[in-house]
Scaffold this motif. Structure first.
Motif, mmCIF file in Angstrom:
data_model
loop_
_atom_site.group_PDB
_atom_site.id
_atom_site.type_symbol
_atom_site.label_atom_id
_atom_site.label_comp_id
_atom_site.label_asym_id
_atom_site.label_seq_id
_atom_site.Cartn_x
_atom_site.Cartn_y
_atom_site.Cartn_z
ATOM 1 N N PRO A 196 0.814 -1.224 0.000
ATOM 2 C CA PRO A 196 0.000 0.000 0.000
ATOM 3 C C PRO A 196 0.844 1.270 0.000
ATOM 4 C CG PRO A 196 -0.892 -1.600 1.543
ATOM 5 C CD PRO A 196 0.424 -2.147 1.079
ATOM 6 N N GLN A 197 1.978 1.237 0.710
ATOM 7 C CA GLN A 197 2.843 2.419 0.736
ATOM 8 C C GLN A 197 3.441 2.688 -0.644
ATOM 9 O OE1 GLN A 197 2.924 -0.095 2.891
ATOM 10 N NE2 GLN A 197 2.448 0.820 4.883
ATOM 11 N N ALA A 198 3.837 1.597 -1.363
ATOM 12 C CA ALA A 198 4.385 1.785 -2.708
ATOM 13 C C ALA A 198 3.316 2.313 -3.655
ATOM 14 C CB ALA A 198 4.936 0.456 -3.221
ATOM 15 N N LEU A 199 2.064 1.847 -3.488
ATOM 16 C CA LEU A 199 0.969 2.364 -4.312
ATOM 17 C C LEU A 199 0.740 3.848 -4.027
ATOM 18 C CD1 LEU A 199 -1.401 1.963 -6.263
ATOM 19 C CD2 LEU A 199 -2.788 1.253 -4.299
ATOM 20 N N ALA A 200 0.795 4.217 -2.751
ATOM 21 C CA ALA A 200 0.630 5.626 -2.399
ATOM 22 C C ALA A 200 1.722 6.473 -3.032
ATOM 23 C CB ALA A 200 0.649 5.793 -0.876
ATOM 24 N N ARG A 201 2.954 5.951 -3.014
ATOM 25 C CA ARG A 201 4.078 6.666 -3.638
ATOM 26 C C ARG A 201 3.837 6.837 -5.141
ATOM 27 N NH1 ARG A 201 8.356 9.803 -5.013
ATOM 28 N NH2 ARG A 201 9.560 8.798 -6.635
ATOM 29 N N HIS A 230 2.566 9.988 -10.022
ATOM 30 C CA HIS A 230 1.942 9.747 -11.326
ATOM 31 C C HIS A 230 1.450 11.017 -12.022
ATOM 32 C CE1 HIS A 230 -0.678 7.875 -14.363
ATOM 33 N NE2 HIS A 230 0.172 6.869 -14.273
ATOM 34 N N PRO A 231 1.003 12.064 -11.293
ATOM 35 C CA PRO A 231 0.579 13.277 -12.006
ATOM 36 C C PRO A 231 1.643 13.878 -12.908
ATOM 37 C CG PRO A 231 -0.181 13.349 -9.740
ATOM 38 C CD PRO A 231 0.697 12.140 -9.852
ATOM 39 N N ARG A 232 2.914 13.505 -12.703
ATOM 40 C CA ARG A 232 3.944 14.005 -13.620
ATOM 41 C C ARG A 232 3.707 13.491 -15.037
ATOM 42 N NH1 ARG A 232 8.693 11.802 -10.148
ATOM 43 N NH2 ARG A 232 9.836 11.929 -12.120
ATOM 44 N N GLU A 276 12.017 11.412 -18.340
ATOM 45 C CA GLU A 276 11.079 11.393 -17.217
ATOM 46 C C GLU A 276 9.983 10.357 -17.437
ATOM 47 O OE1 GLU A 276 8.546 14.564 -14.470
ATOM 48 O OE2 GLU A 276 9.154 15.138 -16.509
ATOM 49 N N LEU A 277 9.478 10.260 -18.665
ATOM 50 C CA LEU A 277 8.442 9.278 -18.958
ATOM 51 C C LEU A 277 8.978 7.861 -18.801
ATOM 52 C CD1 LEU A 277 5.572 8.712 -19.841
ATOM 53 C CD2 LEU A 277 6.294 8.959 -22.228
ATOM 54 N N ARG A 278 10.228 7.630 -19.230
ATOM 55 C CA ARG A 278 10.835 6.304 -19.069
ATOM 56 C C ARG A 278 10.929 5.927 -17.585
ATOM 57 N NH1 ARG A 278 13.806 2.481 -21.382
ATOM 58 N NH2 ARG A 278 13.708 3.410 -23.449
ATOM 59 N N GLU A 279 11.346 6.869 -16.749
ATOM 60 C CA GLU A 279 11.480 6.586 -15.315
ATOM 61 C C GLU A 279 10.124 6.276 -14.677
ATOM 62 O OE1 GLU A 279 13.385 10.040 -13.838
ATOM 63 O OE2 GLU A 279 15.370 9.536 -14.651
ATOM 64 N N LEU A 280 9.082 7.031 -15.074
ATOM 65 C CA LEU A 280 7.753 6.788 -14.514
ATOM 66 C C LEU A 280 7.199 5.447 -14.979
ATOM 67 C CD1 LEU A 280 6.299 10.391 -14.919
ATOM 68 C CD2 LEU A 280 6.847 9.247 -12.778
ATOM 69 N N CYS A 281 7.466 5.067 -16.225
ATOM 70 C CA CYS A 281 7.037 3.750 -16.698
ATOM 71 C C CYS A 281 7.722 2.643 -15.904
ATOM 72 C CB CYS A 281 7.355 3.601 -18.186
ATOM 73 S SG CYS A 281 6.300 4.592 -19.284
ATOM 74 N N ALA A 282 8.988 2.860 -15.580
ATOM 75 C CA ALA A 282 9.719 1.861 -14.798
ATOM 76 C C ALA A 282 9.129 1.721 -13.393
ATOM 77 C CB ALA A 282 11.199 2.247 -14.724
ATOM 78 N N GLU A 283 8.645 2.836 -12.818
ATOM 79 C CA GLU A 283 8.026 2.760 -11.485
ATOM 80 C C GLU A 283 6.770 1.906 -11.510
ATOM 81 O OE1 GLU A 283 7.790 5.530 -8.574
ATOM 82 O OE2 GLU A 283 9.342 6.895 -9.279
ATOM 83 N N VAL A 284 5.960 2.032 -12.570
ATOM 84 C CA VAL A 284 4.753 1.217 -12.679
ATOM 85 C C VAL A 284 5.136 -0.255 -12.826
ATOM 86 C CG1 VAL A 284 2.688 0.774 -14.050
ATOM 87 C CG2 VAL A 284 3.441 3.126 -13.663
#
Length: 452
Positions: free
Chosen positions: A5-10, A15-17, A44-52
């Motif tokens: 749950p904490q990782a989902l909150a993070r 994600h708004p980025r 930045e988009l690559r990094e956010l995709c990696a987080e998902v």
């Protein structure tokens, strides 16, 4: 990072980025049929995709362990599959851009739409998951008068319903439980009218706020007011003890200037026959941006009013707020005893002299004798000047001390009532059902902000 749950909150916080990148993509799409995506946006988009992608590790095991319902697990896995597919499309888009460097308009459109789809499905996934995992939450009392509460645990931050994507934490104030939707809606209408009067007519600044009406299982209607959770160091009551005497006096002057601004607005619209009041207690105001590690008062301090949950309004001399709303949570006998005091207190908020006496008594807490003497002197100077329009005589130290003693007795009574209520609640139930109910009801507040 394995799923939690904490990782989902993070993830929901960062994600708004992607939405900001989406706006850049749409701008590029309409400028030309072929456009170059900036290097920074691509990275930045690559990094956010990696987080998902990282979050998916351990998701199936988490659902098997924490969600007993097979149907619910199927629904959650289907939602996450749509998140994964949208994220994969964006990852492919980034890979193609890095290979070729130029993207056609159709491909930009698909990537932009996938960000919208992913954001929606991620929000629905969180909405469906969090009530089912029943997180361990702790209820904290925050405000000086005990009205503001926060849920500490895995409650998710929300975003302001505006162009800003910055996440905020919320506090909530349970107002009352009404017998009918009409009665609850009547309070909400009064609350929203009060907020509009403060902002539009009186020019008082408020933190972001909203409200919720929740129908309970027994058919009654619980009203909550939500508000942005500000740093505790910003509370004027706390800031006063960090500032030198001269700066402390100037801060209290700024607070009283906000109060007199409300009285000036009342005089300017006397024909409306509505009188608006505010509480001048320093615990009900916040000094925006105050840093206790570097205690300095700005040249023009900006104060935010926190006590909007109690609409202080008169129409033709009669209070519009029913004292029952304030005493509703008390046992019947205690409510009957408190009602006259509450009714008198609501009326005294429209007497500027009584407001300043109560404010001065509250400022006296903390043992700063040097500040107390300076405040009394400066208050009477203001009464001899502009405040003399509403106040006919100066304040005395004796009435300030009497008010301080009265407030101390009242606070002791309320604390005793809180302890008795907690004990009765524990005896009625072997588990903290009210807290669990509150956590589940407030999910709607924490994830779907309602604009004020």
């Amino acid at each position: 990072m394995p799923f939690s749950p904490q990782a989902l909150a993070r993830l929901l916080e960062v994600h708004p980025r992607k939405r900001r990148i989406r706006r850049r993509l749409r701008s590029a799409r309409w400028r030309t049929l072929r456009s170059r995506l900036p290097e920074r946006s691509c990275q930045e988009l690559r990094e956010l995709c990696a987080e998902v992608e990282d979050l998916e590790r351990g998701l199936v095991a988490f659902l098997e362990r924490r969600i007993p319902s097979p149907t619910a697990r199927v629904l959650l896995r289907a939602r996450w599959r749509r998140v994964r597919e949208a994220n994969a499309l964006q990852r492919s888009f980034v890979d193609d851009w890095e290979r070729g460097g130029v993207i056609d308009a159709e491909r930009i459109g698909r990537a932009s739409d996938s960000i919208d789809l992913e954001a929606r499905e991620l929000r629905l996934f969180a909405r469906d998951l969090l009530p089912r995992i029943r997180p361990r939450l702790q209820k904290r009392i925050l405000a000086a008068d005990g009205t503001a509460r926060a849920l500490d645990g895995v409650a998710i931050a929300v975003r302001r319903p505006s162009s800003q994507d910055t996440p905020i934490q919320l506090v909530y104030k349970p107002i009352a439980c009404f017998d009918s939707r009409r009665a609850a809606a009547g309070y909400l209408e009064l609350y929203r009218f009060y907020v509009r009067q403060l902002q539009e007519t009186c020019g008082v600044s408020l933190p972001w706020s909203g409200d919720r009406l929740v129908r309970r299982a027994e058919g009654r209607f619980q009203v909550y007011v939500t508000q942005e959770r500000l740093p505790e160091a910003w509370i004027v009551q706390k800031a006063l003890w960090e500032l030198p005497v001269a700066e402390g006096v100037r801060l209290v002057e700024a607070l009283w200037e906000q109060v007199t601004r409300v009285w000036r607005a009342n005089d300017a619209r006397r024909e409306a026959r509505i009188h608006v009041a505010v509480d001048a207690l320093p615990g009900h105001w916040a000094l925006e941006g105050f840093d206790p590690n570097s205690p300095e008062l700005p040249e023009s301090p900006r104060l935010l009013y926190l006590a909007t949950h109690r609409p202080l309004l008169l129409r033709r001399g009669r209070p519009l707020l029913d004292p029952w709303v304030v005493t509703q949570g008390a046992p019947w006998l205690l409510g009957q005893a408190l009602a006259p005091r509450i009714e008198g207190s609501l009326a005294r908020h429209h007497d500027l002299r009584a407001v300043l006496v109560k404010s001065r008594a509250s400022c006296s807490r903390g043992g700063r004798a040097d500040l107390q003497a300076a405040l009394l002197e400066r208050t009477n100077e203001l009464i001899a000047g502009e405040l003399g329009h509403w106040i006919d005589r100066p304040l005395t130290q004796e009435e300030v001390l009497d008010q301080k003693r009265s407030d101390a007795r009242y606070s002791l009574l309320l604390r005793s009532f809180d302890r008795a209520s907690d004990l009765l609640g524990a005896l009625r139930s072997s588990r903290d059902r009210p807290l669990l109910d509150t956590a589940l009801e407030l999910y709607g507040i924490l994830t779907r902000p309602h604009p004020s």
